[in-house]
Every structure is written in structure tokens, then in C-alpha cells.
Design a protein around this motif. Structure first.
Motif, short mmCIF file in Angstrom:
data_model
loop_
_atom_site.label_atom_id
_atom_site.label_comp_id
_atom_site.label_asym_id
_atom_site.label_seq_id
_atom_site.Cartn_x
_atom_site.Cartn_y
_atom_site.Cartn_z
N PHE A 144 0.80 -1.22 0.00
CA PHE A 144 0.00 0.00 0.00
C PHE A 144 0.84 1.28 0.00
N ALA A 145 2.15 1.13 0.23
CA ALA A 145 3.03 2.29 0.12
C ALA A 145 3.62 2.41 -1.28
N SER A 146 3.52 1.33 -2.05
CA SER A 146 4.15 1.28 -3.36
C SER A 146 3.37 2.10 -4.39
N GLU A 147 4.09 2.64 -5.35
CA GLU A 147 3.46 3.32 -6.47
C GLU A 147 3.26 2.38 -7.66
N ASP A 148 3.65 1.13 -7.47
CA ASP A 148 3.46 0.14 -8.52
C ASP A 148 1.97 -0.11 -8.76
N THR A 149 1.64 -0.48 -9.97
CA THR A 149 0.26 -0.76 -10.33
C THR A 149 0.02 -2.27 -10.33
N TYR A 150 -1.02 -2.68 -9.63
CA TYR A 150 -1.38 -4.09 -9.61
C TYR A 150 -2.55 -4.33 -10.57
N SER A 151 -2.62 -5.52 -11.08
CA SER A 151 -3.69 -5.88 -12.00
C SER A 151 -5.04 -5.65 -11.34
N PRO A 152 -6.01 -5.10 -12.06
CA PRO A 152 -7.34 -4.88 -11.47
C PRO A 152 -8.02 -6.20 -11.13
N LEU A 153 -8.96 -6.13 -10.21
CA LEU A 153 -9.68 -7.31 -9.75
C LEU A 153 -10.33 -8.03 -10.93
N ARG A 154 -10.15 -9.34 -11.00
CA ARG A 154 -10.73 -10.16 -12.07
C ARG A 154 -11.14 -11.51 -11.50
N THR A 155 -11.91 -12.24 -12.26
CA THR A 155 -12.26 -13.60 -11.85
C THR A 155 -11.07 -14.52 -12.07
N ALA A 156 -10.71 -15.26 -11.02
CA ALA A 156 -9.57 -16.17 -11.09
C ALA A 156 -10.05 -17.52 -11.59
N THR A 157 -10.18 -17.65 -12.91
CA THR A 157 -10.70 -18.89 -13.49
C THR A 157 -9.77 -20.07 -13.21
N GLU A 158 -8.52 -19.77 -12.86
CA GLU A 158 -7.55 -20.85 -12.58
C GLU A 158 -7.96 -21.70 -11.37
N THR A 159 -8.85 -21.16 -10.53
CA THR A 159 -9.28 -21.90 -9.35
C THR A 159 -10.32 -22.96 -9.67
N GLY A 160 -10.96 -22.82 -10.83
CA GLY A 160 -12.06 -23.72 -11.17
C GLY A 160 -13.39 -23.23 -10.63
N SER A 161 -13.42 -21.99 -10.14
CA SER A 161 -14.64 -21.43 -9.57
C SER A 161 -14.94 -20.08 -10.20
N SER A 162 -16.23 -19.81 -10.40
CA SER A 162 -16.63 -18.51 -10.92
C SER A 162 -16.70 -17.46 -9.82
N TYR A 163 -16.54 -17.87 -8.55
CA TYR A 163 -16.65 -16.94 -7.43
C TYR A 163 -15.30 -16.35 -7.03
N ALA A 164 -14.21 -16.95 -7.44
CA ALA A 164 -12.88 -16.53 -6.98
C ALA A 164 -12.41 -15.28 -7.72
N LYS A 165 -11.80 -14.36 -6.98
CA LYS A 165 -11.27 -13.12 -7.55
C LYS A 165 -9.79 -12.99 -7.21
N VAL A 166 -9.08 -12.21 -8.03
CA VAL A 166 -7.68 -11.91 -7.75
C VAL A 166 -7.38 -10.53 -8.33
N GLY A 167 -6.54 -9.76 -7.65
CA GLY A 167 -6.18 -8.44 -8.15
C GLY A 167 -6.54 -7.33 -7.19
#
Length: 623
Positions: free
Chosen positions: A348-371
């Protein structure tokens, strides 16, 4: 021109109202913070406080009730004949803007209508001032109506409006409007209508008001509310417990996952909205004490069927989770959480940009988010563990990924033991109270079953190269901005509304700034477990039971109602939400014994379904 302005205002208000109604209940309920649960006694032709001689909580013969600057009375004399509970009658009310939060809510409403409205932005310049003035009236009137609904509800009533009474100014006759300054003191004259008051009102400014002839009828009370009214100090319920009589509504009659989800939503709605009091538990009582990771591990390793329910560690775990909604665990080292907190601060102190929140399809679930995602008073970075040792999102440095892996492992070690202990204890207790044990259950091993459930159902990090369904959420919370020097700077505010989690356990490492609050079912108040542990916070984690643990323990441990509050200082948090493997199948006979297939309809519904299907059946939105 007046017709055009009315049309534009109507478009703005309609679109705003639709958006407001769509807000989830867990957040909509936070609109008001009423600290006075009873209304006041004095005549409705003034909005000043009564003297000490006439202030009272008791009702008078003419139907007036309340205390302070909040009051309620019937608009017309009480009929001598008996009144049917379904009869709609008119009521007069006087409400305090401080008690019912008219300032913050009206400010948010006004901002939502003006800042997000394309209709306003596209209106001709010469019309905008008049439109804005009308929107001020709508914001104040809408706020007053919602506050009135809450006040009626607190007094066992509900507003009853016909379709043509829903519009601004039609639900009641408002007068005696008193604006308040930043110190909650009256400022300026008292106004008789919204139009005059709105001309001098600053969006976000609190106001008192009187409203007359509001149609309402007696509200049907739930069994739990009725018990609270008849037994406010809980003494009758305690006597009932001593006589093995359960006077408190239980979840034993829940027949479906939909019922369970509805009951948890009801518990959320009934939780108090106060944010001022700080309850840190009773240190002399076992369930509030800290338990060590070694005690949990030793309890499970040395588990014995004949003595398990009398084991002090088992009693401690069950008391904490059943009665108080959480368990505080001492990890007995600081290494894992020190690295975690270092990563949180860097993110939270970094000025780096993180990927925006998206569905993490890699989990096998439509409910999982990452970002990464940011809201008005909070920001989240949703991270997920990969079975091969990596972490998502990819922007995390190798050192940060390793610190998150280490924290996950340390927290999972204690959480797994708590899940196993809770599940085995509830199974043994069910056996002791169940006369329907089948022949197939004679050799059923509750300890082996708890081991299987913890390993097979809980997603504790993925396997191979798979991505875990259990997110490690890095959070920053901060209070809505206030004027410099305002006394509101020191007040706690609810920034993440009361809710339950779709987890087995939500593990919250104790932060330097306390803000997690859990609704304590035994004390019937909000409990702040972090408050006394911040000085050596890297040793401790608070374990909060979720909806899946409620299922695993056959409703004995309920999903904890909890929320986040913050004061003037921002709060960092890093909860680990231990969820289920999406593809894992709920095998009731394997985890609960064959008798559960005939004796427990809720478990019957789960049998043969995947965790993903069970999750979907309980709620339509991801939390």
C-alpha cells in the motif's frame, strides 16, 4: 421550464432510488446509527429537549413515549375499543439528527444524485441551480423518511404507504426542521418545510425534524425479538438453561441451505449499529482468553473418544466459537506474521500498479477473484496461493510471495486443528443426544472423519500448479474524510458492514490498529478481540467461524456476524479466508456417518454436491 426541470429531477431521483435499493442488505442497514433505542416524551409542537422533570422512557396515557429529543405519539386520541394489530394508525414523531445519522446519510444521498447523474450534467446551465436546489430537498426528505422507518421499527411499528404516498413530501407532514452545526448544536431558525431548510442546508449537515400523521401499524415480532422484549436482562433464559429448557430460537429447524442463508441474513440485520462502545471481553471467562497453537496441536494429537468433550482445550474452543463468535490464538512466534505485515505495508506504500480485480478462473470457480480494487473507504489486494509455490497476482515480488506463503502455512496449521476439534466435538455431542444411531455408525470414527474433511474439503493452498480458492486479502481501511479539528475525527465508523463469510474459517491476524468487531452472542454486543493485543500483535490471529464450519458442526457453531470499524487512523488488515475446494464432493456418510443421511435434512441436501454447488445454493454473491 418548470415541467422540464421536474422531468429531469424525476429521472435523477428514479435512477438513484433504483441504485439505492440494489445495495446489499449488509450495507444498506448501515445507513443509520441510532444510539437511543427508545423515543422521547414531550409535546410535538416543539423540537427542544424536555426538562429533567418531564423526560421519561415510560408511555403516557395519550400514547406518547420516549426520551430526549426523540419522541413518538399517536396523531389522534386513542380509541377506547381494542385496536386490531393490523389497523393502520397515524403517528407523530420527533427525531434527533445525531441519534439517527441524518447528516452522513443525506450527504451521501445528495452526492450520489449530483455526481453520478448524466441527466444533471446534460441540463442547460440556467436550469442547474434550480435542479440542485430540488435535489437538496429530495435528499433531506428521503433521509427523514428512512430515519422515521427505523424509529417506528424500534418501537414495534412499521410504516404503511400506498403507491401515491411514496413520493417526496407525501409520506408525512414535516415541520420544526432544525439544522445542527459541526458540534451537533442547533444553528439558525427552525424551518416549517424542506424548501426553506434546504436553502441553508449544507450537504452532510445533520438536522432534527418533526413529522406528523405517518401511517403505521404494529410490526410482527420475531420469536427472538419477543424474547428480548419480555426478558431484556436474559435472566429467564438463564433459568431456562438451568432447567434444560431452551428459550432461545435455535437453528435446528433449518431444512435447507436457503433457510440457513436466510437465517444468517436475519442475524446480520438484527445486529446493533452502535460504533461507540468498546467491549474487549471478560478475561476471567475461558472463551475470551488466548489459547496457544501448542495447546491446539496437543489436544488433537492426544484425542480420546471417552474424554474428548471434557478436555479443557475442547471446552475453550467450543465456548469461544459458539458463545463469542471467535477464538484468539497465540502462534508462539512472530516470524511469519512479521513478514506478512512488512508485505502489507509495502503493497500500500508502493506506487506500482497491480492488475485490477478479475475472476480467477484458474481456481475452477466462478466466485474466486484476484487483483486490486479500491472503494471509497477501503482498498483490497486479493492474493492467491499457487500449489507450486507461487502467488497471484504476478506483480508481487519473490520476497513478498514467500512472506505470504509462510503466513498462509502458519495460519493454516492452527486453523486446521480448530476445524478438526470443532467438527469432532459436535459429532460426539450429536451422538450423545441422538437416538437414531444406525448400525453402520457403530464403527464410525469422528476423529478420522474430521481429518478427512479438513484435508479434502478445505482448500489450503492448491496442489501441483493449481490456484487456491482461499484468498489472502490485503486490506487498507480508512474513515470518510472529515473537517480538520472536528470531533468526528475521533469517532469510529463502520466501513465494512456486518456480514457472515462463506468460509470454514476467516483468520484475521491481529493488527496494530484494532477494527475487527465480532457480534458476541452471549454478551449481546460487539466484541473487539484485537483491542488488548496490539502491542505484540505479530503473535496473534483471530479465528472467525464461517458458513461452511456451521455446516460441518451441524449448526452448533454459527457463522459469526462481524464487521470492520475505523477511527481517525487508517487500518491495515490481512485476513485469510479458508474456503472449500470447488470440485470437492460433500460425502455425508464419510464425514458424518450414515445416520446423518436420515436425521439431518440440511446435510441430506449437501450430500453428493460439490463445494461450488453448495456455495451457490447459500448465496448469490461472493463475499
Amino acid at each position: 421550464m418548470t415541467t422540464i426541470i421536474t422531468l429531469i429531477v424525476s429521472l435523477i431521483v428514479i435512477s438513484f432510488t433504483q441504485a439505492w435499493i440494489s445495495i446489499p442488505a449488509a450495507h444498506h442497514r448501515n445507513s443509520f446509527v441510532s444510539t437511543e433505542l427508545s423515543l422521547a416524551r414531550y409535546r410535538p409542537d416543539t423540537n427542544k429537549r424536555p426538562t429533567n422533570d418531564d423526560a421519561s422512557n415510560e408511555s403516557t396515557d395519550d400514547g406518547v413515549t420516549g426520551q430526549g429529543s426523540n419522541w413518538l405519539e399517536r396523531s389522534f386520541p386513542i380509541p377506547q375499543e381494542k385496536i386490531d394489530a393490523k389497523t393502520v394508525m397515524d403517528y407523530n414523531l420527533g427525531l434527533s439528527g445525531v441519534s439517527f445519522g441524518t447528516g452522513p446519510l443525506s450527504g451521501r444521498m445528495y452526492a450520489a444524485m449530483t455526481q453520478r447523474s448524466s441527466a444533471l450534467q446534460q441540463a442547460p446551465r440556467e436550469m442547474r441551480d434550480e435542479i440542485v436546489g430540488t435535489l437538496r430537498v429530495y435528499a433531506m426528505d428521503f433521509t427523514a423518511k428512512e430515519a422515521t422507518k427505523v424509529a417506528l421499527n424500534q418501537n414495534g411499528l412499521e410504516m404503511v404507504l400506498q403507491d401515491d404516498e411514496q413520493d417526496q413530501g407525501m409520506w408525512g407532514d414535516v415541520d420544526s426542521i432544525q439544522l445542527l452545526d459541526e458540534n451537533d448544536q442547533p444553528i439558525g431558525p427552525m424551518y416549517d418545510d424542506w424548501e426553506d431548510a434546504a436553502k441553508n442546508w449544507t450537504p452532510g449537515q445533520a438536522f432534527d425534524f418533526v413529522v406528523r400523521q405517518v401511517p403505521a401499524k404494529v410490526r410482527e415480532l420475531s420469536l427472538e425479538e419477543l424474547l428480548q422484549a419480555l426478558d431484556p436482562d436474559g435472566s429467564l433464559r438463564e433459568e431456562g438453561k438451568a432447567m434444560n429448557m431452551n428459550l432461545i430460537p435455535t437453528t435446528d429447524n433449518l431444512q435447507s441451505l436457503e433457510d440457513m442463508a436466510g437465517e444468517n441474513r436475519r442475524r446480520v440485520e438484527l445486529s446493533p449499529q452502535d460504533t461507540e462502545s468498546v467491549f474487549t471481553g471478560y478475561p476471567e471467562k475461558r472463551g475470551y482468553r488466548v489459547i496457544t497453537a501448542d495447546a491446539l496441536r496437543d489436544c488433537w494429537r492426544q484425542s480420546d473418544r471417552d474424554t474428548f468433550l471434557d478436555n479443557p482445550t475442547v471446552l475453550h474452543v467450543m465456548d469461544a466459537l459458539v458463545s463469542h463468535g471467535c477464538l484468539v490464538v497465540d502462534l508462539q512466534n512472530t516470524d511469519a506474521l512479521e513478514g506478512l505485515w512488512k508485505t502489507v505495508e509495502e503493497v500500500f506504500a508502493s506506487e506500482d500498479t497491480y492488475s485490477p480485480l478479475r475472476t480467477a478462473t484458474e481456481t475452477g470457480s466462478s466466485y474466486a477473484k484476484v487483483g486490486y480494487v479500491e472503494y471509497d473507504t477501503m482498498a483490497f489486494l486479493e492474493t492467491r496461493r499457487i500449489g507450486d509455490g507461487g502467488m497471484l497476482p504476478d506483480e508481487l515480488s519473490p520476497e513478498q510471495q514467500q512472506s505470504l506463503q509462510n503466513a498462509f502455512t502458519s495460519i493454516w496449521d492452527v486453523s486446521r486443528n480448530v476445524i478438526r476439534i470443532a467438527m469432532a466435538a459436535s459429532t460426539l455431542e450429536d451422538e450423545a443426544n441422538n437416538d437414531d444411531i444406525t448400525e453402520g455408525d457403530i464403527n464410525f470414527d469422528p476423529f478420522q472423519a474430521a481429518d478427512w474433511a479438513a484435508e479434502e474439503l478445505v482448500d489450503h493452498g492448491g496442489s501441483g500448479g493449481s490456484v487456491s480458492m482461499s484468498p489472502h486479502r490485503l486490506c487498507r481501511y480508512y474513515s470518510p474524510s472529515t473537517d480538520a479539528g472536528s470531533k468526528d475525527d475521533q469517532k469510529y465508523r463502520e466501513v465494512f458492514g456486518a456480514h457472515t463469510d462463506s468460509t470454514f474459517i476467516t483468520a484475521v491476524p491481529v493488527a496494530t490498529v484494532p477494527g475487527l468487531e465480532v457480534y458476541d452472542e452471549a454478551a449481546e454486543r460487539w466484541y473487539r478481540p484485537e483491542a488488548l493485543l496490539t502491542s505484540s500483535h505479530c503473535r496473534y490471529v483471530v479465528l472467525v467461524p464461517g458458513e461452511f464450519l456451521q455446516l460441518l458442526t451441524r449448526q452448533e457453531i454459527l457463522a459469526s456476524v462481524h464487521r470492520v470499524v475505523v477511527g481517525a487512523e487508517q487500518r491495515f488488515s490481512a485476513p485469510l479466508l479458508l474456503r472449500g475446494r470447488p470440485e470437492a464432493v460433500w460425502n455425508v456418510q464419510r464425514y458424518f456417518g450414515s445416520s446423518a443421511l436420515t436425521s439431518n435434512t440440511l446435510l441430506q441436501e449437501c450430500d453428493g454436491r460439490t463445494m461450488e454447488e453448495i456455495h451457490a445454493a447459500m448465496q448469490n454473491s461472493f463475499q
